[in-house]
Design an enzyme around this catalytic site. Structure first.
Site, PDB file in Angstrom:
ATOM      1  N   GLU A  22       0.817  -1.219   0.000  1.00 13.38           N
ATOM      2  CA  GLU A  22       0.000   0.000   0.000  1.00 13.38           C
ATOM      3  C   GLU A  22       0.851   1.269   0.000  1.00 13.38           C
ATOM      4  O   GLU A  22       0.420   2.317  -0.467  1.00 13.38           O
ATOM      5  CB  GLU A  22      -0.960   0.007   1.183  1.00 13.38           C
ATOM      6  CG  GLU A  22      -2.095  -1.001   1.073  1.00 13.38           C
ATOM      7  CD  GLU A  22      -1.716  -2.401   1.538  1.00 13.38           C
ATOM      8  OE1 GLU A  22      -0.529  -2.631   1.858  1.00 13.38           O
ATOM      9  OE2 GLU A  22      -2.608  -3.268   1.587  1.00 13.38           O
ATOM     10  N   PHE A  70     -11.843  -7.638  13.629  1.00 13.52           N
ATOM     11  CA  PHE A  70     -10.718  -8.117  12.829  1.00 13.52           C
ATOM     12  C   PHE A  70     -10.263  -7.031  11.845  1.00 13.52           C
ATOM     13  O   PHE A  70     -11.056  -6.447  11.135  1.00 13.52           O
ATOM     14  CB  PHE A  70     -11.126  -9.376  12.058  1.00 13.52           C
ATOM     15  CG  PHE A  70     -10.054  -9.853  11.125  1.00 13.52           C
ATOM     16  CD1 PHE A  70      -8.825 -10.287  11.612  1.00 13.52           C
ATOM     17  CD2 PHE A  70     -10.242  -9.836   9.750  1.00 13.52           C
ATOM     18  CE1 PHE A  70      -7.824 -10.700  10.762  1.00 13.52           C
ATOM     19  CE2 PHE A  70      -9.240 -10.251   8.881  1.00 13.52           C
ATOM     20  CZ  PHE A  70      -8.029 -10.684   9.389  1.00 13.52           C
ATOM     21  N   GLN A  71      -8.989  -6.759  11.831  1.00 13.81           N
ATOM     22  CA  GLN A  71      -8.389  -5.742  10.961  1.00 13.81           C
ATOM     23  C   GLN A  71      -9.003  -4.363  11.150  1.00 13.81           C
ATOM     24  O   GLN A  71      -9.082  -3.582  10.208  1.00 13.81           O
ATOM     25  CB  GLN A  71      -8.455  -6.170   9.495  1.00 13.81           C
ATOM     26  CG  GLN A  71      -7.557  -7.369   9.231  1.00 13.81           C
ATOM     27  CD  GLN A  71      -7.256  -7.592   7.764  1.00 13.81           C
ATOM     28  OE1 GLN A  71      -8.077  -7.322   6.895  1.00 13.81           O
ATOM     29  NE2 GLN A  71      -6.064  -8.101   7.487  1.00 13.81           N
ATOM     30  N   LYS A 116     -17.478  -1.268   5.511  1.00 14.95           N
ATOM     31  CA  LYS A 116     -17.923  -2.297   4.579  1.00 14.95           C
ATOM     32  C   LYS A 116     -19.417  -2.193   4.275  1.00 14.95           C
ATOM     33  O   LYS A 116     -19.841  -2.264   3.122  1.00 14.95           O
ATOM     34  CB  LYS A 116     -17.611  -3.675   5.172  1.00 14.95           C
ATOM     35  CG  LYS A 116     -17.970  -4.800   4.241  1.00 14.95           C
ATOM     36  CD  LYS A 116     -17.525  -6.150   4.775  1.00 14.95           C
ATOM     37  CE  LYS A 116     -17.929  -7.224   3.776  1.00 14.95           C
ATOM     38  NZ  LYS A 116     -17.667  -8.568   4.284  1.00 14.95           N
ATOM     39  N   MET A 149      24.351   9.228   1.959  1.00 13.12           N
ATOM     40  CA  MET A 149      24.128  10.494   2.657  1.00 13.12           C
ATOM     41  C   MET A 149      24.482  10.356   4.137  1.00 13.12           C
ATOM     42  O   MET A 149      25.056  11.263   4.746  1.00 13.12           O
ATOM     43  CB  MET A 149      22.660  10.903   2.492  1.00 13.12           C
ATOM     44  CG  MET A 149      22.302  12.239   3.087  1.00 13.12           C
ATOM     45  SD  MET A 149      23.283  13.568   2.396  1.00 13.12           S
ATOM     46  CE  MET A 149      22.269  14.088   1.022  1.00 13.12           C
TER      47      MET A 149
HETATM   48  C1  LIG Z   1      18.233  14.775   1.690  1.00 10.04           C
HETATM   49  C2  LIG Z   1      17.482  16.057   1.509  1.00 10.04           C
HETATM   50  C3  LIG Z   1      18.169  17.245   1.274  1.00 10.04           C
HETATM   51  C4  LIG Z   1      17.489  18.436   1.033  1.00 10.04           C
HETATM   52  N1  LIG Z   1      18.204  19.550   0.715  1.00 10.04           N
HETATM   53  C5  LIG Z   1      17.552  20.642   0.272  1.00 10.04           C
HETATM   54  C6  LIG Z   1      18.261  21.767  -0.255  1.00 10.04           C
HETATM   55  O1  LIG Z   1      19.481  21.784  -0.334  1.00 10.04           O
HETATM   56  N2  LIG Z   1      17.543  22.811  -0.703  1.00 10.04           N
HETATM   57  C7  LIG Z   1      16.173  22.829  -0.664  1.00 10.04           C
HETATM   58  O2  LIG Z   1      15.572  23.803  -1.119  1.00 10.04           O
HETATM   59  N3  LIG Z   1      15.493  21.817  -0.148  1.00 10.04           N
HETATM   60  C8  LIG Z   1      16.137  20.715   0.309  1.00 10.04           C
HETATM   61  N4  LIG Z   1      15.412  19.654   0.775  1.00 10.04           N
HETATM   62  C9  LIG Z   1      13.950  19.753   0.803  1.00 10.04           C
HETATM   63  C10 LIG Z   1      13.431  20.509   2.023  1.00 10.04           C
HETATM   64  O3  LIG Z   1      13.397  19.638   3.116  1.00 10.04           O
HETATM   65  C11 LIG Z   1      12.001  21.068   1.753  1.00 10.04           C
HETATM   66  O4  LIG Z   1      11.159  20.024   1.359  1.00 10.04           O
HETATM   67  C12 LIG Z   1      11.958  22.112   0.672  1.00 10.04           C
HETATM   68  O5  LIG Z   1      12.968  23.073   0.855  1.00 10.04           O
HETATM   69  C13 LIG Z   1      10.606  22.800   0.660  1.00 10.04           C
HETATM   70  O6  LIG Z   1      10.394  23.410  -0.559  1.00 10.04           O
HETATM   71  P1  LIG Z   1       9.417  24.645  -0.717  1.00 10.04           P
HETATM   72  O7  LIG Z   1       9.826  25.749   0.185  1.00 10.04           O
HETATM   73  O8  LIG Z   1       9.330  24.914  -2.162  1.00 10.04           O
HETATM   74  O9  LIG Z   1       8.030  24.182  -0.107  1.00 10.04           O
HETATM   75  P2  LIG Z   1       6.934  23.138  -0.515  1.00 10.04           P
HETATM   76  O10 LIG Z   1       6.963  22.044   0.468  1.00 10.04           O
HETATM   77  O11 LIG Z   1       6.929  22.813  -1.951  1.00 10.04           O
HETATM   78  O12 LIG Z   1       5.677  24.023  -0.140  1.00 10.04           O
HETATM   79  C14 LIG Z   1       5.077  24.878  -1.030  1.00 10.04           C
HETATM   80  C15 LIG Z   1       4.683  26.193  -0.396  1.00 10.04           C
HETATM   81  O13 LIG Z   1       3.907  26.874  -1.371  1.00 10.04           O
HETATM   82  C16 LIG Z   1       2.623  27.152  -0.884  1.00 10.04           C
HETATM   83  N5  LIG Z   1       1.661  26.987  -1.957  1.00 10.04           N
HETATM   84  C17 LIG Z   1       1.079  25.848  -2.399  1.00 10.04           C
HETATM   85  N6  LIG Z   1       0.245  26.103  -3.414  1.00 10.04           N
HETATM   86  C18 LIG Z   1       0.295  27.434  -3.627  1.00 10.04           C
HETATM   87  C19 LIG Z   1      -0.354  28.313  -4.547  1.00 10.04           C
HETATM   88  N7  LIG Z   1      -1.217  27.885  -5.463  1.00 10.04           N
HETATM   89  N8  LIG Z   1      -0.049  29.620  -4.469  1.00 10.04           N
HETATM   90  C20 LIG Z   1       0.805  30.089  -3.527  1.00 10.04           C
HETATM   91  N9  LIG Z   1       1.459  29.305  -2.651  1.00 10.04           N
HETATM   92  C21 LIG Z   1       1.192  27.998  -2.698  1.00 10.04           C
HETATM   93  C22 LIG Z   1       2.401  26.211   0.266  1.00 10.04           C
HETATM   94  O14 LIG Z   1       1.497  26.773   1.171  1.00 10.04           O
HETATM   95  C23 LIG Z   1       3.808  26.051   0.832  1.00 10.04           C
HETATM   96  O15 LIG Z   1       4.093  27.078   1.747  1.00 10.04           O
HETATM   97  C24 LIG Z   1      16.071  18.457   1.067  1.00 10.04           C
HETATM   98  C25 LIG Z   1      15.379  17.294   1.343  1.00 10.04           C
HETATM   99  C26 LIG Z   1      16.064  16.092   1.545  1.00 10.04           C
HETATM  100  C27 LIG Z   1      15.277  14.846   1.786  1.00 10.04           C
HETATM  101  C1  LIG Z   2      12.493   5.707   5.155  1.00 11.62           C
HETATM  102  C2  LIG Z   2      13.775   6.391   5.510  1.00 11.62           C
HETATM  103  N1  LIG Z   2      14.607   5.847   6.418  1.00 11.62           N
HETATM  104  C3  LIG Z   2      15.775   6.447   6.731  1.00 11.62           C
HETATM  105  C4  LIG Z   2      16.119   7.647   6.144  1.00 11.62           C
HETATM  106  C5  LIG Z   2      17.434   8.334   6.517  1.00 11.62           C
HETATM  107  N2  LIG Z   2      18.306   8.405   5.315  1.00 11.62           N
HETATM  108  C6  LIG Z   2      18.408   9.519   4.566  1.00 11.62           C
HETATM  109  S1  LIG Z   2      19.378   9.334   3.242  1.00 11.62           S
HETATM  110  C7  LIG Z   2      19.731   7.738   3.649  1.00 11.62           C
HETATM  111  C8  LIG Z   2      20.627   6.910   2.806  1.00 11.62           C
HETATM  112  C9  LIG Z   2      20.082   6.657   1.460  1.00 11.62           C
HETATM  113  O1  LIG Z   2      20.882   5.706   0.828  1.00 11.62           O
HETATM  114  P1  LIG Z   2      20.803   5.444  -0.721  1.00 11.62           P
HETATM  115  O2  LIG Z   2      19.388   5.275  -1.133  1.00 11.62           O
HETATM  116  O3  LIG Z   2      21.727   4.380  -1.096  1.00 11.62           O
HETATM  117  O4  LIG Z   2      21.254   6.841  -1.323  1.00 11.62           O
HETATM  118  P2  LIG Z   2      22.733   7.492  -1.361  1.00 11.62           P
HETATM  119  O5  LIG Z   2      22.746   8.525  -0.293  1.00 11.62           O
HETATM  120  O6  LIG Z   2      23.709   6.410  -1.147  1.00 11.62           O
HETATM  121  O7  LIG Z   2      22.800   8.106  -2.715  1.00 11.62           O
HETATM  122  C10 LIG Z   2      19.080   7.387   4.843  1.00 11.62           C
HETATM  123  C11 LIG Z   2      19.177   6.076   5.498  1.00 11.62           C
HETATM  124  C12 LIG Z   2      15.202   8.186   5.223  1.00 11.62           C
HETATM  125  N3  LIG Z   2      15.423   9.357   4.618  1.00 11.62           N
HETATM  126  N4  LIG Z   2      14.053   7.544   4.905  1.00 11.62           N
END
Ligand SMILES: Cc1cc2nc3c(=O)[nH]c(=O)nc-3n(C[C@H](O)[C@H](O)[C@H](O)COP(=O)(O)OP(=O)(O)OC[C@H]3O[C@@H](n4cnc5c(N)ncnc54)[C@H](O)[C@@H]3O)c2cc1C
Ligand SMILES: Cc1ncc(C[n+]2csc(CCOP(=O)(O)OP(=O)(O)O)c2C)c(N)n1
Ligand SMILES: [Mg+2]
Lengths: 591, 172
Positions: free
Chosen positions: A50, A112-113, A162, A479
Site C-alpha cells: 500500500e 478483525f483488521q 464495509k 548520505m
Molecule cells: C536529503 C534532503 C536534502 C534536502 N536539501 C535541500 C536543499 O538543499 N535545498 C532545498 O531547497 N530543499 C532541500 N530539501 C527539501 C526541504 O526539506 C524542503 O522540502 C523544501 O525546501 C521545501 O520546498 P518549498 O519551500 O518549495 O516548499 P513546498 O513544500 O513545496 O511548499 C510549497 C509552499 O507553497 C505554498 N503553496 C502551495 N500552493 C500554492 C499556490 N497555489 N499559491 C501560492 N502558494 C502555494 C504552500 O502553502 C507552501 O508554503 C532536502 C530534502 C532532503 C530529503
Molecule cells: C524511510 C527512511 N529511512 C531512513 C532515512 C534516513 N536516510 C536519509 S538518506 C539515507 C541513505 C540513502 O541511501 P541510498 O538510497 O543508497 O542513497 P545514497 O545517499 O547512497 O545516494 C538514509 C538512510 C530516510 N530518509 N528515509
C-alpha cells in the site's frame, strides 16, 4: 434507481475524471473491487504494497497536477499507506485515499483488521472523513476532491465501512461544494502587491526564491515574465525545480543545504528576498538568526501559516502565486524601464563572480570509478530533448539529480522533500508513467532507497509501466556516510550496506530488463540501450563509494558558509588513508 | 503571555481531537479549554486559554483558522473582553469551621450547593484571581475535591457615543 455504495464510489470517481486507481484489495473493500472489476472506465493498478499505491498516487498527482487516487483495505492496508500520506502532507500533494473500514456496527469493538483510520491519519492529512451513511457518500467524495486540490493541496482520506459500500442509495453528485470553514484566499491584497512592486523597483540586490507553490499553481509563465522583465536572479528550492528553466541565464539553480554557491550567496547578501510559494524550510534558511541579514522579505503564499512561521516577513501576500504574479507583473510592466538593468549591474557582476569562483564541480577520471555526478550529467544530456519526467529517491543521488539534471518545465520533478522518504522514487515514477504512457520517465535511485519499494517492480511489469531506473550504487547509505565522515569522525555506523542484491538479476527475476555499467567508458552505451527499451529497466551503476555531495551547509549553519569540498583529512583518508580498508572498497565497487 | 482565544467550530464528530491534536502536535500550550454548543446547534464554541510570544500566538491563530472545521477564530486579547470561570469546591467542615466557611462564601458571593454534616460543596464564579483567592482561603479548612470549568470569555461590545447610539435606535 438506487446504487450500491461501491457503485456510487465509481460514479463519483468518473465525475472527478479519475482514470487510474492505485489499489490493493482486502476483506472490507471487496465489494468495491468487485464492482471495479465489472467496469472499464477506471484502470486499477494492483500494487504490491500500500505504500507503493500511495506514492504512485503522489507521482500521478505531481506529474498531472490533478488528484492522485488510491484505495486500500482496513487495518494493515491503512497503516501501510500512512507513510505515503505523511509524505504527501509534507509536500502538499493532492492525493485522495480511500480506505476500507469494518462495518459501522463493529467500529470500536477491536474487530478483525480494525484500525482507527481517522485517528491514525489525522496528523498527516489535510482532512479526513468517516462515511457512516451511504446517503452521504457522494457528497463526501466531492468534498474530498475539492479539499485535496484547492488552496494548499494535500492528502485527504475517506474511510468507507464495509456496510456502507454494500448499502444502496439514490445517486446524485453535487455540482459545487461550500464549506463554511474553508475558503482559501486566491486574490492577493492589492495594496500589499503594490508595496511589493515598489520594493522590487527600489531593490539593488533582489533575489527570487521560488518553491513548490509555483509548480502547484501553474505560475511558471508568470514567473518567467517577472524575472526577465526585472532581471532578477532565480533561486529554486528542491520542490521548486522546474518552476523556472534550469538552463536560463537568470537561473541560479537550487539553494539551501546542497544548493549552488551562487544561489546561497545571492540569497545571503540580497537586500530583497521575493519568496513565491516557498516555505522557508530549515534546509533553506540554515541558521535562522543569521538568515539574509540585509534583506527585506516579500512572501507570497496561499497558506497564511507558512508566512512568518520561521522568518520575519515585511510584505506578506496571502494568495495564489499565479493570480498574484499576474497582478504584480501588470504593475511592474507599467513602471519598469531600461534603468532597472543599469541599477542592478553591480549585483549581476557580483553574482557572475560567485558563479565563476565556485561552479558545481567533480572530477571524473578516464579510467577511474564512475562518478555519480557524471551519470546524472550524461543522463541529462542524453534525454533532455525528450522532455523526461524525473523521479528520485532520497539521499546523495537525490541531491546530485537536483544539481545536475536541469529541468526546463514544471511537473517533471518527483522527489520527496519534506518527509525525505526513501523508497519514494520508483513508485512515484510509476504513477507518472501511468498518467503518461508515452513519455520517458526516469527514476534516479540509491542502492539503499530502491530496496524499500523494490516489490513494485512486479507492478511495473504487470501494468506495463516502462520506468527507467538508474541506481547510483555506492554500496552505502551514502548520505549517512557523508555525515559520518564530516561530523562523526568517519565511524560508519550502519551506513555500509554490506551486501546489495545483484540488481541486474533482480530485474530479470521480475521479468524486467537489467543492465550494468561496468566502466565509465560504457556509460553512454548502456544508458542509450536502456532508453531504447520499452520495458521497465534497471541500470545498475556501481559508483565511487566515497564521493561526497557539495556544496554543503551543515545543519544549523550559515548560508554563506558552505563546505565546498572534502576537508583535507578526509581527502587523505580517501587516497589510501587509514580507516577505509581496501576490502571495504572492493565489496562496495563490485556490489 | 497568556491569550484567550475564542473558536467557533462545526459541532461534529472528531472536531475536539483535531483542535487538541493541533496543539499537542505543534507543541503549543493549552492552559484550559472549554467547549459547548452555541445557539445554533450546528456550531460549538470553544474558549482556549493558551500562552506564547507574539509569533507563537500568531501561528496558533493561523493554524486554528486553517482547520477545515473551524469557522471563526478571535484572539480576545486584541480587544477588551470579560471572562469567567466557575469552580466547585468541596470542603471539610468541622463544627467550628462551618461558620467560617459560610463567611468566606458570603464574602465571595459564592453559593453552597450541597451540604452534609461534615462537608460543604461551594460554587463560585468569577475571574481567575477571585477563584484563586477563595481557594486560598478555603484551603486551611481542608479542600476535599476541586473542579474548575476553565475560562469562558466574550469580547466587550464597543461603547459608542450616546448620540450615535440614539440615532441607530431611532432608525431601527
Ligand atoms: C536529503 C534532503 C536534502 C534536502 N536539501 C535541500 C536543499 O538543499 N535545498 C532545498 O531547497 N530543499 C532541500 N530539501 C527539501 C526541504 O526539506 C524542503 O522540502 C523544501 O525546501 C521545501 O520546498 P518549498 O519551500 O518549495 O516548499 P513546498 O513544500 O513545496 O511548499 C510549497 C509552499 O507553497 C505554498 N503553496 C502551495 N500552493 C500554492 C499556490 N497555489 N499559491 C501560492 N502558494 C502555494 C504552500 O502553502 C507552501 O508554503 C532536502 C530534502 C532532503 C530529503
Ligand atoms: C524511510 C527512511 N529511512 C531512513 C532515512 C534516513 N536516510 C536519509 S538518506 C539515507 C541513505 C540513502 O541511501 P541510498 O538510497 O543508497 O542513497 P545514497 O545517499 O547512497 O545516494 C538514509 C538512510 C530516510 N530518509 N528515509
Ligand atoms: Mg547508496
Amino acid at each position: 434507481m438506487k446504487l450500491t455504495g461501491a457503485e456510487i464510489f465509481i460514479e463519483c470517481l468518473k465525475r472527478e475524471g479519475v482514470k487510474t486507481l492505485f489499489a490493493l484489495p482486502g476483506g472490507v473493500v471487496l465489494k468495491i473491487f468487485d464492482t471495479l472489476h465489472q467496469q472499464k472506465d477506471i484502470e486499477v493498478i494492483l500494487t504490491r504494497h500500500e505504500q507503493g499505491a500511495g506514492h504512485m498516487a503522489e507521482g500521478y498527482a505531481k506529474a498531472t497536477g490533478k488528484a492522485g487516487v488510491c484505495l486500500v483495505t482496513s487495518g494493515p492496508g491503512m497503516t501501510n499507506v500512512i507513510t505515503a500520506l505523511a509524505d504527501a502532507y509534507m509536500d502538499s500533494v493532492p492525493v485522495v485515499c480511500f480506505s476500507g473500514q469494518v462495518p459501522t456496527s463493529l467500529i470500536g469493538n477491536d474487530a478483525f483488521q480494525e484500525a482507527d483510520n481517522i485517528g491514525l491519519s489525522r496528523p498527516c492529512t489535510k482532512y479526513n472523513f468517516l462515511v457512516k451513511d451511504v446517503n452521504d457518500l457522494a457528497a463526501t467524495i466531492k468534498e474530498a476532491f475539492y479539499i485535496a486540490t484547492t488552496g494548499r493541496p494535500g492528502p485527504v482520506l475517506v474511510d468507507i465501512p464495509k456496510d456502507v459500500s454494500m448499502a444502496k442509495a439514490d445517486f446524485t453528485y453535487p455540482n459545487s461544494v461550500s464549506i463554511r470553514g474553508y475558503n482559501p484566499t486566491v486574490e492577493g491584497n492589492k495594496w500589499q502587491i503594490k508595496q511589493a512592486a515598489e520594493a522590487i523597483m527600489k531593490a539593488k540586490k533582489p533575489i527570487l526564491y521560488v518553491g513548490g507553490g509555483v509548480v502547484f499553481s501553474g505560475a511558471s509563465q508568470e514567473l518567467l515574465e517577472l524575472a526577465e522583465m526585472t532581471q532578477i536572479p532565480v533561486d529554486m528550492t528542491l520542490m521548486g525545480l522546474g518552476a523556472f528553466p534550469g538552463e536560463h541565464p537568470l537561473s541560479m539553480g537550487m539553494l539551501g543545504m546542497h544548493g549552488t554557491y551562487q544561489a546561497n550567496m545571492a540569497m545571503h547578501y540580497s537586500d530583497l528576498v521575493i519568496a513565491i510559494g516557498a516555505r522557508f524550510d530549515d534546509r533553506v534558511t540554515g541558521k535562522v538568526s543569521e538568515f539574509c541579514p540585509h534583506a527585506k522579505v516579500i512572501h507570497v503564499d496561499i497558506d497564511p501559516t507558512s508566512i512568518r512561521k520561521n522568518i520575519h516577513v515585511d510584505i506578506p501576500i496571502v494568495g495564489d502565486c499565479r493570480t498574484v504574479l499576474r497582478e504584480l507583473n501588470q504593475i511592474l510592466r507599467a513602471t519598469v524601464n531600461g534603468e532597472q538593468k543599469d541599477l542592478r549591474k553591480p549585483w549581476w557582476d557580483q553574482i557572475r563572480e560567485w558563479q565563476q569562483a565556485h561552479p558545481l564541480t567533480y572530477h571524473q577520471e578516464k579510467d577511474g570509478p564512475v562518478k555519480p555526478q557524471q551519470v546524472v550529467k550524461r543522463l541529462y544530456e542524453l534525454t533532455k530533448d525528450r522532455d523526461p519526467i524525473v523521479a528520485t529517491d532520497v539521499g546523495q543521488h537525490q541531491m546530485w539529480a537536483a544539481q545536475y539534471f536541469k529541468l526546463a518545465k514544471p511537473n517533471r520533478w518527483l522527489t520527496s522533500g519534506g518527509l525525505g522518504t526513501m523508497g519514494f522514487g520508483f513508485p512515484a515514477a510509476m504513477g507518472a508513467q501511468a498518467a503518461f504512457r508515452d513519455r520517458l520517465v526516469l527514476c534516479i535511485a540509491g542502492d539503499g532507497s530502491i530496496q524499500m519499494n523494490m516489490q513494485e517492480m512486479a507492478t511495473a511489469v504487470l501494468s506495463k509501466l516502462p520506468v527507467k531506473i538508474i541506481i547510483l550504487n555506492n554500496g552505502f547509505h551514502g548520505m549517512v556516510r557523508q555525515w559520518q565522515d564530516l561530523f562523526y569522525e568517519g565511524r560508519y555506523a550502519s551506513s555500509n550496506l554490506g551486501t546489495t542484491p545483484d540488481f541486474v538479476k533482480l530485474a530479470e527475476a521480475y521479468g524486467a530488463v537489467g543492465l550494468r555499467v561496468k566502466k565509465v567508458g560504457d556509460l553512454d552505451a548502456v544508458l542509450k540501450e536502456a532508453l531504447a527499451t520499452d520495458k521497465p529497466v534497471i541500470v545498475d551503476v556501481p559508483t565511487y563509494p566515497y564521493e561526497n555531495c557539495y556544496p554543503m551547509i551543515p545543519a544549523g549553519g550559515c548560508n554563506h558558509e558552505m563546505i565546498l569540498e572534502d576537508p583535507p583529512e578526509l581527502k587523505m583518508k580517501q587516497s589510501g588513508g587509514a580507516k577505509v580498508t581496501p576490502e571495504d572498497k572492493d565489496t562496495v565497487l563490485t556490489a | 503571555m497568556e491569550h484567550i482565544i475564542s473558536v467557533t467550530v462545526e459541532n461534529k464528530f472528531g472536531v475536539l481531537s483535531r483542535v487538541a491534536g493541533l496543539f499537542s502536535g505543534r507543541g503549543f500550550n493549552i492552559e484550559s479549554l472549554s467547549v459547548a454548543p452555541t445557539l445554533d446547534p450546528s456550531m460549538s464554541q470553544m474558549t482556549i486559554v493558551t500562552s506564547g510570544d507574539e509569533r507563537i500566538i500568531e501561528q496558533i491563530v493561523k493554524q486554528l483558522n486553517k482547520l477545515i472545521d473551524v469557522i471563526k477564530v478571535v484572539d480576545l486579547n486584541e480587544t477588551e473582553f470579560v471572562s469567567r470561570e466557575t469552580a466547585i469546591i468541596k470542603v471539610h467542615t468541622k463544627d467550628v469551621d462551618r461558620a467560617e466557611a459560610l463567611r468566606i462564601v458570603d464574602i465571595f458571593r459564592a453559593n453552597v450547593i450541597d451540604s452534609t454534616p461534615t462537608t460543604y460543596t461551594i460554587e463560585v464564579s468569577g475571574d481567575p484571581k477571585k477563584i484563586e483567592a477563595i481557594i486560598n482561603l478555603l484551603q486551611p479548612l481542608g479542600i476535599k475535591e476541586l473542579v474548575r470549568t476553565g475560562r469562558v470569555a466574550v469580547a466587550r461590545e464597543p461603547v459608542r457615543p450616546a448620540a450615535v447610539q440614539a440615532k441607530k435606535v431611532a432608525r431601527e
